[in-house]
Design a protein around this motif. Structure first.
Motif, PDB file in Angstrom:
ATOM      1  N   SER A  55       0.819  -1.220   0.000  1.00  0.00           N
ATOM      2  CA  SER A  55       0.000   0.000   0.000  1.00  0.00           C
ATOM      3  C   SER A  55       0.854   1.271   0.000  1.00  0.00           C
ATOM      4  N   ALA A  56       2.154   1.096  -0.162  1.00  0.00           N
ATOM      5  CA  ALA A  56       3.060   2.246  -0.008  1.00  0.00           C
ATOM      6  C   ALA A  56       2.678   3.426  -0.900  1.00  0.00           C
ATOM      7  N   ALA A  57       2.337   3.123  -2.154  1.00  0.00           N
ATOM      8  CA  ALA A  57       2.026   4.213  -3.088  1.00  0.00           C
ATOM      9  C   ALA A  57       0.759   4.956  -2.639  1.00  0.00           C
ATOM     10  N   ASN A  58      -0.216   4.190  -2.133  1.00  0.00           N
ATOM     11  CA  ASN A  58      -1.462   4.817  -1.675  1.00  0.00           C
ATOM     12  C   ASN A  58      -1.228   5.682  -0.441  1.00  0.00           C
ATOM     13  N   ILE A  59      -0.409   5.166   0.446  1.00  0.00           N
ATOM     14  CA  ILE A  59      -0.109   5.921   1.673  1.00  0.00           C
ATOM     15  C   ILE A  59       0.601   7.229   1.306  1.00  0.00           C
ATOM     16  N   TYR A  60       1.502   7.108   0.360  1.00  0.00           N
ATOM     17  CA  TYR A  60       2.225   8.296  -0.103  1.00  0.00           C
ATOM     18  C   TYR A  60       1.248   9.315  -0.713  1.00  0.00           C
ATOM     19  N   GLU A  61       0.322   8.806  -1.529  1.00  0.00           N
ATOM     20  CA  GLU A  61      -0.690   9.681  -2.150  1.00  0.00           C
ATOM     21  C   GLU A  61      -1.518  10.377  -1.064  1.00  0.00           C
ATOM     22  N   PHE A  62      -1.919   9.626  -0.067  1.00  0.00           N
ATOM     23  CA  PHE A  62      -2.734  10.199   1.006  1.00  0.00           C
ATOM     24  C   PHE A  62      -2.011  11.367   1.682  1.00  0.00           C
ATOM     25  N   VAL A  63      -0.757  11.118   2.067  1.00  0.00           N
ATOM     26  CA  VAL A  63      -0.021  12.161   2.810  1.00  0.00           C
ATOM     27  C   VAL A  63       0.178  13.392   1.933  1.00  0.00           C
TER      28      VAL A  63
END
Ligand code: ADP
Ligand code: MG
Length: 305
Positions: A55-63
């Protein structure tokens, strides 16, 4: 996409930039974000073992989007803000309406179009699909201009749409009404001949005067087919006259449609069953002049197409 990534990597490698390392850094920053950490801790039980890595890319997008929102009140999706969610055991980003968007929608929902003695189908009339012909271009342009003025909170007169039967005057008024309700304006669009006829028939002191008050005070009033009604002295002076006087004094937006040109409307107001009163007719006309600008709607009768 893979090819592009490969090419990018090669370029960056040539420039001695280690993309993987950069990405690792961003990912770690995002991962260590307190809100992300809290979310992971709270939902640990629902997450697959490799969820964080995947989920790293999604977490990055969220932040990234959240920070943008906190700084600028905007995200890439206008009016929405990012939230972390769990989806199939992984962490994903969903966008929800911001408080501002919700407040705006709530306010808009309150504004409504009241049709009196007119078909409900007019509620779906729209300026966007308005069939633009040369004879109607001027009316459409001016109609849109009034809505723009309202949007920009600039004062504007209403319109007096004159033209033959069936050219689309009522439809145009309804299209303007649709736009104005979107701008949080309450609109009453009333078919004058029927309204006036019913008013006398079903006169009840309370309901009649509350109706007159509504028409005096509503944000936008549209009198459809003025000139075709059968006026008594009472409905001319104590209904129409009173409503228009109030709206003129308070600069409330008022539209008209009529089969008569403005200059031909005056004789219609001169005579009622009780007598001939040119001064009263003139006074009424002055209010209509003050409230609206005439624009002629031309073209063919569309009713038999
Ligand atoms: P008027 O009020 O000038 O007598 P209407 O507004 O009632 O004319 O229009 C006549 C008919 O044409 C109605 O059935 C209306 O729905 C239709 N109409 C008018 N303008 C449009 C338009 N721009 N797009 C689609 N239908 C229209
Ligand atoms: Mg009409």
């Amino acid at each position: 996409m893979d090819n592009i990534n490969k090419v990018l990597k090669e370029i960056l490698r040539d420039k001695n930039i280690d993309l993987d390392a950069e990405y690792e850094k961003l990912k770690n920053n995002a991962m260590n974000d307190p809100e992300v950490q809290d979310f992971i801790a709270l939902h640990q039980a629902q997450l697959k073992p490799d969820a964080i890595e995947k989920s790293a890319a999604n977490i990055y997008e969220f932040v990234k989007q959240r920070d943008k929102f906190l700084e600028t009140d905007q995200t890439t999706i206008q009016g929405f803000q990012p939230n972390l969610i769990i989806s199939n055991g992984l962490i994903d980003v969903a966008y929800s309406k911001t408080a501002k968007t919700l407040a705006k929608e709530a306010a808009e929902k309150n504004a409504k179009m009241d049709l009196i003695d007119l078909p409900a189908s007019l509620k779906s009339a729209s300026l966007i699909d308005y069939d633009r012909t040369n004879e109607r271009a001027d009316a459409l342009t001016k109609a849109v201009a009034t809505t723009v003025a309202v949007k920009e909170k600039q004062p504007t007169k209403g319109l007096y749409l004159s033209g033959d039967f069936g050219v689309g005057k009522t439809y145009l008024l309804a299209g303007v009404a649709t736009e104005l309700t979107k701008l949080n304006q309450n609109v009453i669009l009333v078919h004058m001949p029927t309204f006036i006829a019913d008013l006398a028939k079903s006169f009840k002191e309370n309901t009649t005067s509350s109706m007159i008050d509504k028409m005096k005070e509503v944000d936008v009033l549209m009198l459809d087919d003025i000139g075709a009604e059968n006026l008594s002295q009472w409905s001319r002076d104590d209904v129409l006259g009173v409503i228009l006087q109030y709206r003129m004094e308070n600069q409330l937006l008022t539209y008209f449609s009529s089969n008569f040109k403005m200059r031909d409307l005056e004789p219609h107001f001169v005579e009622t069953k009780t007598g001939i009163e040119p001064v009263k007719a003139k006074r009424l006309m002055e209010r209509i002049y003050a409230l609206s600008e005439e624009v002629v709607v031309g073209g063919q009768n569309r009713r038999h197409q």
